[in-house]
Design a protein around this motif. Structure first.
Motif, short mmCIF file in Angstrom:
data_model
loop_
_atom_site.label_atom_id
_atom_site.label_comp_id
_atom_site.label_asym_id
_atom_site.label_seq_id
_atom_site.Cartn_x
_atom_site.Cartn_y
_atom_site.Cartn_z
N ARG A 237 0.84 -1.20 0.00
CA ARG A 237 0.00 0.00 0.00
C ARG A 237 0.88 1.25 0.00
O ARG A 237 2.02 1.23 0.49
N THR A 238 0.34 2.32 -0.52
CA THR A 238 1.12 3.56 -0.57
C THR A 238 1.45 4.07 0.83
O THR A 238 2.48 4.74 1.03
N GLN A 239 0.61 3.73 1.82
CA GLN A 239 0.87 4.17 3.18
C GLN A 239 2.19 3.61 3.71
O GLN A 239 2.88 4.24 4.52
N GLU A 240 2.56 2.40 3.27
CA GLU A 240 3.82 1.79 3.71
C GLU A 240 5.02 2.51 3.11
O GLU A 240 6.09 2.57 3.72
N ILE A 241 4.86 3.05 1.91
CA ILE A 241 5.96 3.74 1.24
C ILE A 241 6.14 5.15 1.79
O ILE A 241 7.25 5.66 1.92
N GLY A 242 5.02 5.78 2.15
CA GLY A 242 5.09 7.17 2.63
C GLY A 242 5.16 8.12 1.46
O GLY A 242 4.45 7.97 0.47
N GLU A 243 6.03 9.13 1.55
CA GLU A 243 6.27 10.11 0.50
C GLU A 243 5.00 10.86 0.11
O GLU A 243 4.88 11.36 -1.02
N ASP A 244 4.02 10.91 1.02
CA ASP A 244 2.77 11.64 0.77
C ASP A 244 2.01 11.10 -0.43
O ASP A 244 1.27 11.82 -1.11
N LEU A 245 2.17 9.80 -0.73
CA LEU A 245 1.42 9.18 -1.83
C LEU A 245 -0.02 8.96 -1.40
O LEU A 245 -0.29 8.55 -0.27
N ARG A 246 -0.93 9.18 -2.30
CA ARG A 246 -2.35 9.04 -1.99
C ARG A 246 -2.73 7.57 -1.91
O ARG A 246 -2.15 6.73 -2.59
N PRO A 247 -3.76 7.24 -1.12
CA PRO A 247 -4.24 5.85 -1.04
C PRO A 247 -4.73 5.36 -2.40
O PRO A 247 -5.21 6.14 -3.23
N LEU A 248 -4.65 4.04 -2.60
CA LEU A 248 -5.08 3.43 -3.85
C LEU A 248 -6.42 2.74 -3.67
O LEU A 248 -6.95 2.66 -2.55
N GLY A 249 -6.96 2.21 -4.78
CA GLY A 249 -8.19 1.45 -4.71
C GLY A 249 -7.99 0.14 -3.96
O GLY A 249 -6.86 -0.30 -3.71
N GLU A 250 -9.10 -0.52 -3.60
CA GLU A 250 -9.04 -1.72 -2.77
C GLU A 250 -8.22 -2.83 -3.40
O GLU A 250 -7.52 -3.56 -2.71
N ASP A 251 -8.31 -3.00 -4.72
CA ASP A 251 -7.59 -4.09 -5.36
C ASP A 251 -6.28 -3.62 -6.00
O ASP A 251 -5.67 -4.33 -6.79
N GLU A 252 -5.83 -2.42 -5.64
CA GLU A 252 -4.61 -1.87 -6.21
C GLU A 252 -3.47 -1.87 -5.19
O GLU A 252 -3.70 -1.70 -3.99
N SER A 253 -2.26 -2.01 -5.68
CA SER A 253 -1.08 -1.95 -4.82
C SER A 253 0.12 -1.54 -5.66
O SER A 253 0.11 -1.64 -6.89
N VAL A 254 1.15 -1.05 -4.99
CA VAL A 254 2.40 -0.68 -5.66
C VAL A 254 3.29 -1.91 -5.70
O VAL A 254 3.48 -2.59 -4.69
N LEU A 255 3.83 -2.20 -6.87
CA LEU A 255 4.66 -3.39 -7.03
C LEU A 255 6.06 -3.14 -6.47
O LEU A 255 6.72 -2.16 -6.83
N VAL A 256 6.48 -4.04 -5.60
CA VAL A 256 7.81 -3.99 -4.98
C VAL A 256 8.53 -5.29 -5.32
O VAL A 256 7.96 -6.38 -5.15
N LEU A 257 9.78 -5.20 -5.78
CA LEU A 257 10.46 -6.36 -6.34
C LEU A 257 11.77 -6.66 -5.64
O LEU A 257 12.50 -5.74 -5.22
N THR A 258 12.06 -7.95 -5.53
CA THR A 258 13.37 -8.42 -5.08
C THR A 258 13.91 -9.38 -6.14
O THR A 258 13.22 -10.33 -6.52
N SER A 259 15.10 -9.11 -6.63
CA SER A 259 15.70 -9.96 -7.67
C SER A 259 16.80 -10.82 -7.07
O SER A 259 17.70 -10.31 -6.39
N THR A 260 16.73 -12.12 -7.32
CA THR A 260 17.77 -13.02 -6.81
C THR A 260 18.99 -13.05 -7.72
O THR A 260 20.04 -13.56 -7.33
N VAL A 261 18.87 -12.49 -8.95
CA VAL A 261 19.97 -12.59 -9.90
C VAL A 261 20.67 -11.27 -10.17
O VAL A 261 21.79 -11.25 -10.68
N ARG A 262 20.04 -10.17 -9.84
CA ARG A 262 20.63 -8.85 -10.11
C ARG A 262 21.67 -8.54 -9.04
O ARG A 262 21.37 -8.59 -7.84
#
Length: 736
Positions: A237-262
């Motif tokens: 959720r945008t609340q976890e990121i902070g930065e004054d980002l507005r809340p999203l819709g119920e089925d929406e989220s910001v994609l956060v990635l972890t790469s095992t090969v990079r």
């Protein structure tokens, strides 16, 4: 899915490659969970990664540009490159298996994907060719007709232009189209498939980023985007990121990635700022894979109204009505305009499209009702009229940049006098010294301080993006020089300015602000949790933003244009005048000035030593908070712009040192400067004996002394504050 043992190894690898990451995660563990680790935000990467020195042996890819005016550099090792090619080659092979494709054309611009496309096609045994996007669309068509590729690897905006420039896209004989880059809505893909005579599954959207590489691809069977191997995703959720980002819709989220090969990226919980819908795992052949249904928009401070504008949803509406449309969405000031170019569109369909956009994106309707956006305007562009100027490759969502309007407003009148301040040698004050000291006279800016530069750049960039304009209310937490600079600029440009102040504001500054027609909003009590006024002022700013439709907060504390103003102008002016600077003395408060100067020195390979002058009682560099009598020097917190790694020396000065420094500067050089300038003179005097003879020193004289006549330059005030310690005017400089 990422196993626990892989995560532990990844954390250790990142710490080894990027030692600064260890400080972010705190005490080392042996059993990290993903939630233990910090989100890798753009602010963290700006501070630690994008600004790192480049190893010439590494591959460096750069973003196309940012609101800061600088392209971000992304590093790839030989191992990273191999993983990137292997993952993409395997994916493309799976996507075209059984298609009979033998020839591939890459028509997609520049960047990492474009640079590696031909290598991937070669590994797949495909005859291949590429075309630069800079060429006119006619040459793109000629290449397609001459080469006759089975597989076209391109971007949605380029495909739009190809469709509009040819009478019959089916004549190219293309069998498969792989997309990369911009958002491609499903309705748009279906429309393109019909135009090229393909099945919907023959157009495949891939999703990636220059930082991570290939991330996901669209599965027509599952009607979802499936993440590739080696990438673990979270939807936050945008609340976890902070930065004054507005809340999203119920089925929406910001994609956060972890790469095992990079490897040459701290790719643990990398925040993409891309908003996806319906993020969840699915089963494929008995194996659980992460997936999402669609990518709909991006969020971020730099996007402003774009946080609520989903190009995906707008396209879904339009392509239900018009199958051959090219779409551009512009945001200018508070207006949202949708331009549609089509060979078949009827203007009678405009009201229905406008109403459906309002219904499918409730946030837009709400913004219209709250006057954050004017009503949506949908325009059918005539067949013989250009959609916009520019190259074949165009973004579909962009902010209006009326260059002539902007530049006339900002290069005229009082604003044209900001910057290019004189640099003078302090001959009398250091006449017995073996060093040379030159003063950058920032106090001669029209607003009386160095803050004119960042204030102008912050307003200029927001104006260019269409976020603000005549009539906008600008709100900032400042009771000193930044407030005065913003008041001056806003008044000239026809905008209202509200300055949120506290009891420490001087009467002189209040009089100046009122003379410039600023509205004063007074915060009487400090924040109850911290005892500081700054958090209380910032809370009040947020309240005002919520109350005043269309208002704008420059946010001097976190707006990169604050320090970029000095990066692009101040340090360049100093080096042009002097050629060589051995020591640069700069006071610190928000740390915007010193960061801009220091980053310029580092990026341009200068040998300049950066000396930060801070006040006793300031917490910027880890000191204990104490009483500070003068605004503009020191802070009760560590400002977001603080970069200790860019600073070679820190000198703390007392309030009494500041008074003495100001007074000897006035007595010896006839320069009436503000408190921070006195602190800088005191710091040079402290270090004078240890500086190498012949050293060239530059000092920033930040603001005018007239604003301190009732404090620094008042004998009665200084005697009341310092008693017998006070050294009367006329004291010798050596006594500092």
């Amino acid at each position: 899915m990422m196993l626990l043992d892989k995560l532990q190894g990844k954390v250790l690898e990142v710490i080894e490659v990027f030692p600064w990451y260890k400080a972010l995660i705190g005490a080392e563990k042996t059993n990290y969970s993903i939630q233990d680790l910090p989100l890798m935000t753009s602010e963290i990467l700006e501070t630690h990664y994008y600004t790192e020195s480049m190893d010439p042996s590494l591959a460096v890819y750069r973003t196309s540009g940012t609101s800061s005016g600088r392209r971000k550099a992304i590093l790839y090792s030989e191992e990273d490159e191999k993983h990137y090619l292997d993952i993409k080659t395997k994916l493309f092979g799976e996507l075209i298996v059984g298609s009979g494709c033998t020839k591939a054309l890459a028509d997609m611009g520049t960047g990492h994907a474009a640079n590696t496309a031909l290598s991937i096609f070669e590994q797949l045994g495909l005859e291949n060719r590429s075309i630069p996007f800079e060429l006119p669309i006619e040459q793109h068509i000629e290449q397609l007709q001459a080469f006759k590729p089975d597989l076209l690897y391109t971007m949605p905006s380029i495909l739009d232009h190809i469709v509009q420039a040819t009478g019959n896209p089916r004549a190219f004989g293309i069998r498969k189209i792989i997309l990369v880059g911009e958002i491609a809505s499903l309705e748009w893909q279906r429309s393109m498939a019909r135009l090229f005579g393909l099945e919907p599954r023959d157009i495949i959207d891939t999703y990636g980023s220059i930082e991570i590489g290939t991330i996901a691809y669209y599965s027509h069977d599952l009607r979802r985007y499936i993440l590739v191997d080696g990438v673990f995703a979270e939807g936050v959720r945008t609340q976890e990121i902070g930065e004054d980002l507005r809340p999203l819709g119920e089925d929406e989220s910001v994609l956060v990635l972890t790469s095992t090969v990079r490897k040459l990226l701290p790719a643990i919980r990398f925040v993409t700022y891309d908003v996806v819908r319906d993020f969840r795992p699915v089963m494929i052949g008995g194996v659980e894979k992460q997936s999402f249904s669609s990518i709909v928009k991006r969020v971020g401070r730099e996007l402003k109204h774009g946080e609520k504008i989903s190009l995906y949803d707008i396209e879904q509406v339009i392509y239900r009505h018009i199958e051959d449309a090219i779409i551009r969405v512009k945001v200018r000031n508070n207006a949202l305009t949708v331009y549609i170019k089509s060979k078949s569109a009827d203007k009678a369909i405009v009201p229905a499209i406008r109403e459906e956009i309002r219904e499918c994106i409730p946030e837009i309707g709400m913004m219209i009702r709250n006057h954050l956006l004017d009503d949506i305007e949908v325009i059918i562009v005539a067949k013989d009229e250009p959609m916009d100027s520019g190259k074949v490759k165009n973004k579909k969502l962009y902010y209006h940049n009326d260059k002539d309007r902007v530049e006339v407003a900002f290069n005229d009148g009082i604003l044209s006098t900001i910057g290019n301040t004189p640099l003078i040698k302090l001959k009398s004050l250091f006449h017995k010294s073996e060093i040379e000291v030159y003063a950058k006279m920032e106090l001669l800016n029209p607003g009386g301080s160095a803050k004119d530069r960042p204030a102008l750049r912050m307003i200029h960039e927001a104006w260019k993006e269409g976020i603000i304009g005549p009539g906008t209310t600008v709100i900032e937490s400042s009771s000193g020089n930044m407030a005065i600079s913003l008041a001056m600029i806003c008044k000239y440009l026809g905008m209202r300015f509200i300055s949120v102040i506290d009891p420490r504001t001087t009467e002189t500054n209040l009089q100046i602000l009122k003379a410039l027609d600023a509205t004063i909003d007074y915060v009487a009590l400090p924040d109850p949790e911290t005892g500081e006024f700054l958090p209380a002022r910032l809370k009040r700013v947020q309240q005002l933003l919520a109350e005043i439709p269309g208002s704008y907060w420059p946010n001097q504390y976190a707006n990169a244009n604050n320090y970029l103003a000095h990066y692009h102008t101040t340090m360049k002016e100093i080096m042009t005048a002097l050629g060589r600077v051995d020591y640069l003395f700069c006071s610190v408060s928000t740390c915007g000035t010193i960061r801009g100067l220091a980053e310029y020195a580092r990026d341009h390979g200068l040998q300049t030593k950066i000396v930060a002058v801070d006040a006793e009682g300031s917490a910027i560099f880890g000191g204990n908070k104490g009483i500070r009598r003068f605004p503009g020097l020191g802070a009760g917190i560590v400002p977001p712009f603080c970069r200790s790694d860019l600073i070679d020396r820190i000198v703390h000065v007392s309030d009494l040192d500041i008074v003495k420094g100001c007074r000897i500067l006035a007595q010896n050089e006839s320069i009436l400067a503000g408190a921070s300038s006195g602190g800088i003179i005191a710091a040079v005097k402290q270090m004078e004996q240890e500086l190498t003879p012949g050293s060239v020193c530059a000092v920033i004289l930040h603001d005018k002394g007239e604003r301190y006549l009732d404090t620094v330059y008042s004998d009665s005030w200084t005697q009341s504050q310092f008693g017998q310690e006070f050294v009367a005017a006329g004291s010798d400089a050596s006594e500092i």
